[in-house]
Design a protein around this motif. Structure first.
Motif, PDB file in Angstrom:
ATOM      1  N   ASP A  43      50.337  41.681  45.000  1.00  0.00           N
ATOM      2  CA  ASP A  43      49.278  40.325  45.727  1.00  0.00           C
ATOM      3  C   ASP A  43      48.012  41.183  46.139  1.00  0.00           C
ATOM      4  O   ASP A  43      47.320  40.225  45.901  1.00  0.00           O
ATOM      5  CB  ASP A  43      50.471  40.457  47.050  1.00  0.00           C
ATOM      6  N   LYS A  44      48.181  41.994  46.366  1.00  0.00           N
ATOM      7  CA  LYS A  44      46.744  42.695  46.099  1.00  0.00           C
ATOM      8  C   LYS A  44      45.832  42.890  45.421  1.00  0.00           C
ATOM      9  O   LYS A  44      44.515  42.357  45.453  1.00  0.00           O
ATOM     10  CB  LYS A  44      47.124  43.887  46.425  1.00  0.00           C
ATOM     11  N   GLY A  45      45.822  43.116  43.671  1.00  0.00           N
ATOM     12  CA  GLY A  45      45.536  42.982  42.230  1.00  0.00           C
ATOM     13  C   GLY A  45      45.581  44.063  42.049  1.00  0.00           C
ATOM     14  O   GLY A  45      45.229  44.988  42.273  1.00  0.00           O
ATOM     15  N   VAL A  46      45.983  43.726  40.781  1.00  0.00           N
ATOM     16  CA  VAL A  46      45.898  45.015  39.878  1.00  0.00           C
ATOM     17  C   VAL A  46      45.274  44.393  38.249  1.00  0.00           C
ATOM     18  O   VAL A  46      45.241  43.820  38.589  1.00  0.00           O
ATOM     19  CB  VAL A  46      47.608  45.358  39.126  1.00  0.00           C
ATOM     20  N   TYR A  58      38.402  39.765  35.342  1.00  0.00           N
ATOM     21  CA  TYR A  58      36.757  40.241  35.191  1.00  0.00           C
ATOM     22  C   TYR A  58      36.500  38.826  34.970  1.00  0.00           C
ATOM     23  O   TYR A  58      36.039  38.237  33.112  1.00  0.00           O
ATOM     24  CB  TYR A  58      36.146  41.485  34.280  1.00  0.00           C
ATOM     25  N   ASP A  59      35.764  38.247  35.344  1.00  0.00           N
ATOM     26  CA  ASP A  59      34.753  36.864  34.834  1.00  0.00           C
ATOM     27  C   ASP A  59      33.444  36.593  34.883  1.00  0.00           C
ATOM     28  O   ASP A  59      32.641  37.145  35.643  1.00  0.00           O
ATOM     29  CB  ASP A  59      35.507  35.332  35.690  1.00  0.00           C
ATOM     30  N   ALA A  67      38.735  47.937  34.018  1.00  0.00           N
ATOM     31  CA  ALA A  67      38.086  47.117  34.159  1.00  0.00           C
ATOM     32  C   ALA A  67      37.767  46.912  35.650  1.00  0.00           C
ATOM     33  O   ALA A  67      37.779  46.576  36.448  1.00  0.00           O
ATOM     34  CB  ALA A  67      38.627  46.036  33.621  1.00  0.00           C
ATOM     35  N   LEU A  68      38.563  48.305  35.444  1.00  0.00           N
ATOM     36  CA  LEU A  68      38.078  48.311  37.590  1.00  0.00           C
ATOM     37  C   LEU A  68      36.208  48.532  38.196  1.00  0.00           C
ATOM     38  O   LEU A  68      36.073  48.643  37.448  1.00  0.00           O
ATOM     39  CB  LEU A  68      38.002  50.293  37.799  1.00  0.00           C
ATOM     40  N   PRO A  69      36.170  47.597  39.028  1.00  0.00           N
ATOM     41  CA  PRO A  69      34.965  47.557  39.102  1.00  0.00           C
ATOM     42  C   PRO A  69      34.443  48.687  40.731  1.00  0.00           C
ATOM     43  O   PRO A  69      34.416  49.289  40.552  1.00  0.00           O
ATOM     44  CB  PRO A  69      35.237  46.698  40.415  1.00  0.00           C
ATOM     45  N   ARG A  70      32.816  49.458  39.112  1.00  0.00           N
ATOM     46  CA  ARG A  70      32.286  50.300  39.624  1.00  0.00           C
ATOM     47  C   ARG A  70      30.923  50.027  40.447  1.00  0.00           C
ATOM     48  O   ARG A  70      30.056  48.828  40.211  1.00  0.00           O
ATOM     49  CB  ARG A  70      31.430  51.203  38.417  1.00  0.00           C
TER      50      ARG A  70
END
Length: 675
Positions: free
Chosen positions: A110-113, A184-185, A118-121
């Motif tokens: 639910d929080k998002g995986v 990611y968009d 693709a982890l935001p840096r």
């Protein structure tokens, strides 16, 4: 007739003024000139209305670049992946651990995986698009795939004392149910960043009506200059155009009439006879074209003024008229920059410098690839003027974009120069480059003259050299005179033996000479005919009209003196004088006068036996006085001073051409008899 001529000259100027007034900008300019670091020499200024304080273009650019560099990532949340993972988790046979596993997977998903790669840096927050709504979420709340599976083990382990939770989760493939559901968009991320850059506020604050802007004698600091710039833009954009429209139109009309009047005075100062010349209309065309271009760009897109090839008008003028005409006309044509253009003083300085340098350099750099060298020199002159103006503090710092625009303007001037040949046809003019081609003695027409009338050809060369020297003494056009001298007698080709300079080369006896047995009237008619023959021949070979004018005027309305005297001596009827007079007209320009005098003096000087300075002086004075007595200078554009300089130049030329030579001793006989 004179009234008609004046109207023909004045009406185009009035039409020009009306057109300029009609297309001029409708907004007024703020009547203050100031610079950062300078003193405010005007009255204390209070804000007459509310206006925003604008950021500078450099500040806006820096903020846009900063906004473009800061990206807040956008991720799309997949509800279907989450539901599918929970459904599969509920179907697992995990006994009493089943509810804990399903709850933990649901909470994590639910929080998002996100996938590990693709982890935001570099971003503390992200946007998650869920159910058509984007929520701003701390990036720390989002779990990468490897951490999510470790988190599942920790959460389930808290609900039991069993040591085999990890083995059970592995065996049941529960770990595999946790998959990325955030994607990611890039497209939305870039679009949002660009939108933020566009939506940066152009203002820093606000000035209220009645607020003090600057006091008399105060130093204009950077902050005050910013407020003054903002006030100026607001005034010129809105307030200046909100007054009575008829006052603005009247002001534009008065300014246009002022331009037309200055142009007219500049032409008159260069010689009133210039108004009778077709070049007047050419000048008016180029002048009006330059002014119209400046006014239109100032009204609709002032930034394009930096690209405008205004120096091209100076090059066009340089090709046809003398520098003393070009310079004032070009300067007057640039005046609208000071009135209508933003940063008008800078543009006026830059284009005036570039134009003046181009006027001089174009004398040597107008052919072939040299035109690009002319463009480079023009650009360097403009760039130097720009840097000098900016670095004095009158206009702030330097901008590379401005220099690039000036470079483009210089290149456009080169690309537009070939249109000069179109103007030659439209206005029946001859450019300096065309004159240089005509002055080439290897041209087919001059070669034909040399073959058919060699004596006339040599006479023309001598006249050309004498006229060239005389032209430089009174600031006439030497190149034009050289061409006029070369072609003035081409009509003699039709009957070369009629003229004494050709008879002497044919070695004929007195009985065989052309005029033997002819009456004075017949001889005079044949002599005079060479003018009409020359005009016809020139038109057949499409010589410019200015060259044809030399042929028509080089004898003016003078007498064929030798045959007239012979006729009178034979007791002829004086009332028949018209048969011995050239048809004319009399010369009107300096160049035509010079050619007439040099032609007569060169021909008559062959009869002199004494070429001392005194004899040459008496001889020249006699020829000039004879032309004056016959009224040849009555309509001529030449002053008494210039005529005096002209006579002195010709006297010196004659004395130098026929100077005495050293008599060498006869040593040959002594040398041969030497033993």
């Amino acid at each position: 007739m004179k009234l008609t001529v004046r109207l023909n000259r004045v009406l185009p100027l009035l039409l020009f003024a009306v057109v300029i007034a009609a297309i001029s900008p409708r907004a007024a300019k703020l009547g203050y000139e100031y610079k950062k670091g300078g003193t405010w020499d005007y009255e204390t200024l209070y804000a007459p209305f509310d206006f925003p304080i604008l950021k500078t273009s450099e500040e806006m650019l820096a903020e846009r670049e900063k906004a473009s560099d800061v990206h807040v990532p956008y991720y799309n949340y997949s509800e279907s992946i989450t539901k599918n993972a929970l459904k599969q988790a509920a179907a697992l046979n995990l006994g009493e651990l089943g509810p804990a596993v399903v709850a933990s997977i649901g909470e994590i998903m639910d929080k998002g995986v996100v996938a590990d790669d693709a982890l935001p840096r570099g971003s503390e927050v992200i946007y998650i698009q869920r159910d058509k709504r984007a929520a701003r979420v701390p990036s720390g709340e989002v779990t990468c795939l490897s951490e999510a599976r470790a988190q599942l083990l920790d959460e389930v382990q808290k609900t039991t004392d069993s040591k085999s939770v990890d083995s059970l989760l592995l065996a049941s493939s529960a770990y595999g149910l946790i998959v990325p559901n955030l994607f990611y968009d890039a497209q939305i991320t870039e679009a949002v960043s660009a939108e933020k850059a566009r939506n940066i506020s152009p203002t820093l604050g606000f000035v209220s009506a009645g607020q003090l802007i600057v006091s008399n004698g105060e130093i204009v600091t950077a902050d005050i200059a910013r407020i003054l710039d903002s006030y100026k833009k607001e005034y010129e954009a809105n307030v200046g155009s909100s007054g009575p429209s008829y006052l603005n139109l009247l002001g534009n009309l008065l300014f246009a009439l002022l331009l037309a009047g200055l142009y007219f005075l500049a032409i008159i100062f260069c010689g009133k006879s210039f108004l009778e010349d077709n070049r007047y209309f050419y000048l008016l065309f180029v002048f009006s074209l330059t002014v119209v271009l400046i006014v239109l760009l100032a009204r609709f897109n002032a930034s394009l003024l930096f690209w405008a090839p205004l120096t091209l008008s100076a090059l066009y003028l340089q090709a046809f008229v003398r520098a003393r005409v070009i310079v004032p006309v070009y300067m007057i044509s640039l005046l609208p920059l000071l009135v209508y253009a933003d940063r008008g003083a800078l543009l006026f300085t830059v284009f005036l410098t570039g134009g003046m340098v181009s006027i001089y350099a174009s004398r040597y750099l107008v052919k072939g690839w040299k035109q690009f060298l002319l463009a480079l020199i023009n650009f360097l002159a403009m760039a130097l003027a720009y840097m000098a103006f900016r670095l004095t503090g009158a206009a702030g710092g330097l901008y590379l974009s401005d220099l690039l625009h000036f470079l483009a303007a210089s290149l456009l001037a080169v690309f537009g120069y070939p249109l000069i040949y179109l103007f030659e046809k439209l206005f029946n003019l001859v450019s300096n480059s065309r004159l240089a081609e005509l002055a080439d003695t290897s041209s087919s027409l001059l070669r034909e003259l040399e073959q058919k009338a060699p004596g006339t050809f040599q006479h023309s060369l001598q006249v050309m050299n004498m006229a060239d020297a005389a032209a430089r003494a009174i600031d006439a056009n030497p190149l034009l005179l050289r061409v006029g001298a070369l072609y003035h007698d081409i009509g003699k080709m039709n009957n070369p033996q009629c003229f004494v300079e050709n008879e002497s080369l044919l070695n004929k006896t007195e009985e065989e000479k052309y005029h033997s047995g002819l009456s004075p009237e017949q001889s005079a008619e044949d002599i005079i005919r060479h003018v009409a023959d020359g005009v016809e021949m020139a038109r057949k070979h499409r010589l410019p009209s200015v060259v044809v004018d030399f042929i028509r005027t080089h004898h003016g309305t003078t007498l064929t003196g030798y045959f007239w005297g012979k006729y009178i001596t034979a007791k002829g009827d004086p009332s028949q004088r018209g048969h011995f007079v050239y048809p004319g007209p009399a010369p009107t320009t300096k160049e035509q006068i010079i050619l007439m005098l040099c032609d007569s003096i060169e021909a008559a000087s062959r009869t002199l036996s004494d070429y001392s300075p005194e004899a040459c002086s008496v001889f020249v004075e006699k020829i000039v006085q004879g032309k004056m007595d016959q009224g040849q200078f009555e309509n001529a554009d030449i002053s008494i001073k210039e005529l005096g300089l002209l006579k002195e130049s010709i006297k010196q030329y004659l004395a130098q051409m026929h100077h005495g030579r050293v008599v060498y001793p006869n040593t040959r006989k002594k040398f041969l008899n030497f033993k």
